[in-house]
Design an enzyme around this catalytic site. Structure first.
Site, PDB file in Angstrom:
ATOM      1  N   ASN A 166       0.642  -1.126  -0.057  1.00 15.41           N
ATOM      2  CA  ASN A 166       0.145  -0.082  -0.088  1.00 15.41           C
ATOM      3  C   ASN A 166       0.829   1.347   0.032  1.00 15.41           C
ATOM      4  O   ASN A 166       0.491   2.195  -0.582  1.00 15.41           O
ATOM      5  CB  ASN A 166      -1.244   0.153   1.075  1.00 15.41           C
ATOM      6  CG  ASN A 166      -0.377   0.005   2.451  1.00 15.41           C
ATOM      7  OD1 ASN A 166       0.726  -0.639   2.845  1.00 15.41           O
ATOM      8  ND2 ASN A 166      -1.125  -0.024   3.611  1.00 15.41           N
ATOM      9  N   GLU A 267       4.594  -4.080  12.771  1.00 12.43           N
ATOM     10  CA  GLU A 267       3.643  -3.184  12.505  1.00 12.43           C
ATOM     11  C   GLU A 267       2.522  -3.972  11.759  1.00 12.43           C
ATOM     12  O   GLU A 267       2.458  -4.161  10.507  1.00 12.43           O
ATOM     13  CB  GLU A 267       4.167  -2.003  11.830  1.00 12.43           C
ATOM     14  CG  GLU A 267       3.295  -0.831  11.736  1.00 12.43           C
ATOM     15  CD  GLU A 267       2.474  -0.632  10.706  1.00 12.43           C
ATOM     16  OE1 GLU A 267       1.153  -1.075  10.813  1.00 12.43           O
ATOM     17  OE2 GLU A 267       3.019  -0.074   9.333  1.00 12.43           O
ATOM     18  N   CYS A 301      -3.200   0.909   6.742  1.00 10.20           N
ATOM     19  CA  CYS A 301      -3.353   0.368   8.470  1.00 10.20           C
ATOM     20  C   CYS A 301      -4.002   1.283   9.378  1.00 10.20           C
ATOM     21  O   CYS A 301      -4.717   1.063  10.510  1.00 10.20           O
ATOM     22  CB  CYS A 301      -2.113  -0.276   8.881  1.00 10.20           C
ATOM     23  SG  CYS A 301      -0.609   0.897   8.689  1.00 10.20           S
ATOM     24  N   GLU A 476       8.930   2.322  14.752  1.00  4.23           N
ATOM     25  CA  GLU A 476       9.581   3.029  13.718  1.00  4.23           C
ATOM     26  C   GLU A 476       9.485   4.364  13.523  1.00  4.23           C
ATOM     27  O   GLU A 476       8.271   5.067  13.998  1.00  4.23           O
ATOM     28  CB  GLU A 476       9.064   2.419  12.248  1.00  4.23           C
ATOM     29  CG  GLU A 476       9.098   0.816  12.175  1.00  4.23           C
ATOM     30  CD  GLU A 476       8.621   0.212  10.748  1.00  4.23           C
ATOM     31  OE1 GLU A 476       9.527  -0.646  10.429  1.00  4.23           O
ATOM     32  OE2 GLU A 476       7.720   0.550  10.432  1.00  4.23           O
TER      33      GLU A 476
END
Length: 500
Positions: A166, A267, A301, A476
């Site tokens: 994505n 993640e 997400c 991150e």
């Protein structure tokens, strides 16, 4: 595989940017099997490129190349690594137009969003170019007399990045920027849908002077992804794995890494709530929701999945949101005026349609949209709003990953908080209110790693990114925390003779 038509001409300003081979140890190579796979434009359902189908048998060479490169790269000064990342950043800016074009044809997102992703992605290079020079140890007095304690931080070694389709530029650079700044090397596996973006990055990294073997890219098919990923996770020379993707796959990778006690950043999926209280600025909340929900056709997400609206403003908010949604222009991402493109994969259309059908069966009302778009080729679905949503619907418990949102009414703060937290996920949550006391309560009590407070955009290079619960662990980006994921802290203890 889709029917293959004539190749699409990307009309790149710099044709050398287009790379369709794997990148290992500074070499552009084919898979050992010789097999290749097609890359499909989701806006037309046509093939426009192909890539080597790397497999588990190709992993060892890439990891060993990264390990050999690490022996030298780890000795580079922080300033030298910083300068390499800065050159890399400048080359991405120079070739932004071509990279955006490749992104559009791989992901389907509108051209304006492709430029936005490039700016967001390259910001990690700028940030970690600075972070490279901020890695510091400590020196402090010990409890016992005649003793000194100090620490140094050193790079872990070879790392692996497993990234989704994505945001293929951003997800590679968010991981690689931190790893390279720390002095690590990396083997990255892009998603089968979007390998060309990652290969373009490898080409520009090479042009920036990043040594061979420091960044390696292994494209592969969906069929070979599990075995290739497992080979990376289990390879004894790989010291850390960073994965962005589904919770189901994250748990599998975690098991692969457990045997080698590898450092791991996950993640994972999100089922993010978006709460609008009665005292919120409704236009501010609607504008934030529009950008958050329909960016890349809802395929993020951190996108809003469940929208909880106070009953006093429910009808008014629904009306404003519907009017804004009807103004969305759906089309191919490269077409002028397009504000929402296709979904990247056809299964995304199927899942969105299934959730709409389920919502109607459970008493939901389609306020706008609700249908597949069959008037053109590609994977298109109308931007859709469901009202009268309830917990009985799949959309309440399943991540959508499509241009669909549901509006749930609520009466009290406690009710909204309970509903928002009623999920196994905990990636992001969003809250809109002008009550400062309530804002702090929601910030502290919402069960998510990132909370948007009167904003739907909380992701930035300087901001730690990561979730809790089944949405993963580790961070991150951000100050200190992200680069520390790629460092080992060594403690030194010195005993002195004599009196001081």
């Amino acid at each position: 595989m889709s029917e293959v038509n004539s190749p699409i001409n990307l009309n790149l300003k710099s044709p050398d940017l287009f790379r369709d081979k794997a990148y290992v140890n500074g070499q552009w190579i084919e898979a050992k099997s010789g097999k290749r796979f097609d890359i499909i434009d989701p806006g037309t359902d046509r093939k426009f490129a192909s890539c080597p189908d790397m497999a588990a048998e190709d992993v060892d060479d890439a990891v060993k190349a990264a390990q050999a490169a690490f022996q030298t790269y780890r000795t580079f000064t922080p300033r030298a690594r910083s300068e390499l990342l800065t050159k890399f950043y400048n080359l991405i800016q120079e070739h932004k137009d071509d990279i955006a074009t490749i992104l559009v044809y791989e992901t389907g997102k509108p051209l304006a969003e492709a430029y936005g992703e490039i700016d967001y992605a390259s910001s990690f290079l700028r940030w970690f170019a600075g972070e490279a020079e901020r890695v510091q140890g400590t020196t402090f007095a010990a409890a016992l007399p005649g003793r000194r304690v100090f620490t140094i931080k050193q790079p872990l070694g070879v790392t692996a990045a497993l990234v989704p389709w994505n945001f293929p530029i951003a997800m590679v650079l968010r991981k690689a920027s931190a790893a390279l700044a720390a002095g690590c090397t990396m083997v990255a596996k892009p998603s089968p849908e979007t390998p060309l973006s990652a290969l373009t990055l490898a080409y520009l990294a090479e042009k920036a002077g990043i040594p061979k073997g420091v960044l390696n890219i292994l494209p592969t098919t969906l069929a070979n992804t599990p075995s290739l990923s497992e080979a990376l996770c289990r390879h004894p020379l790989v010291k850390k794995v960073s994965f962005t993707g589904s919770t189901r796959v994250g748990k599998i990778l975690s098991a692969h890494c457990a045997d080698g006690l590898k450092k791991l950043t996950l993640e994972l999926g999100g089922n993010c709530p978006f709460i609008v209280f009665g005292d919120a600025n409704l236009n501010q909340a609607c504008d934030a929701l529009m950008a958050l929900k329909f960016r890349h056709a809802g395929q993020a997400c951190v996108t809003a999945n469940r929208v909880y609206v106070h009953r006093d403003i429910y009808e008014k908010f629904s009306h404003i949101l519907a009017e804004k949604t009807r103004q969305i222009q759906v089309g191919h991402g490269i077409e002028k005026g397009t504000t929402m493109g296709p979904l990247t994969v056809p299964t995304g259309v199927d899942k969105t349609a299934a959730q709409v059908e389920d919502a109607e069966k459970n008493g939901g009302t389609i306020l706008t949209g609700g249908n597949r778009i069959t008037s053109r080729n590609g994977y298109f679905f109308e931007p859709t709003i469901i009202t009268n949503a309830s917990q009985a619907m799949k959309i309440a418990s399943e991540e959508t990953f499509g241009p669909l949102l549901a509006l749930f009414p609520f009466d009290t703060e406690e009710e909204a908080l309970e509903a928002a937290n009623n999920t196994s996920m905990g990636l992001a949550s969003y809250c809109f209110t002008k009550n400062v006391d309530r804002m702090w309560r929601m910030f502290e009590n919402l069960e998510a790693g990132m909370i948007g407070l009167n904003t739907g955009n909380s992701s930035a290079a300087e901001s730690p990114f990561g979730g809790m619960k089944d949405s993963g662990f580790g961070k991150e980006s951000g100050k200190d925390v992200a680069i520390n994921e790629y460092l080992i802290t060594k403690t030194g203890t010195l005993t002195l003779e004599g009196q001081y």
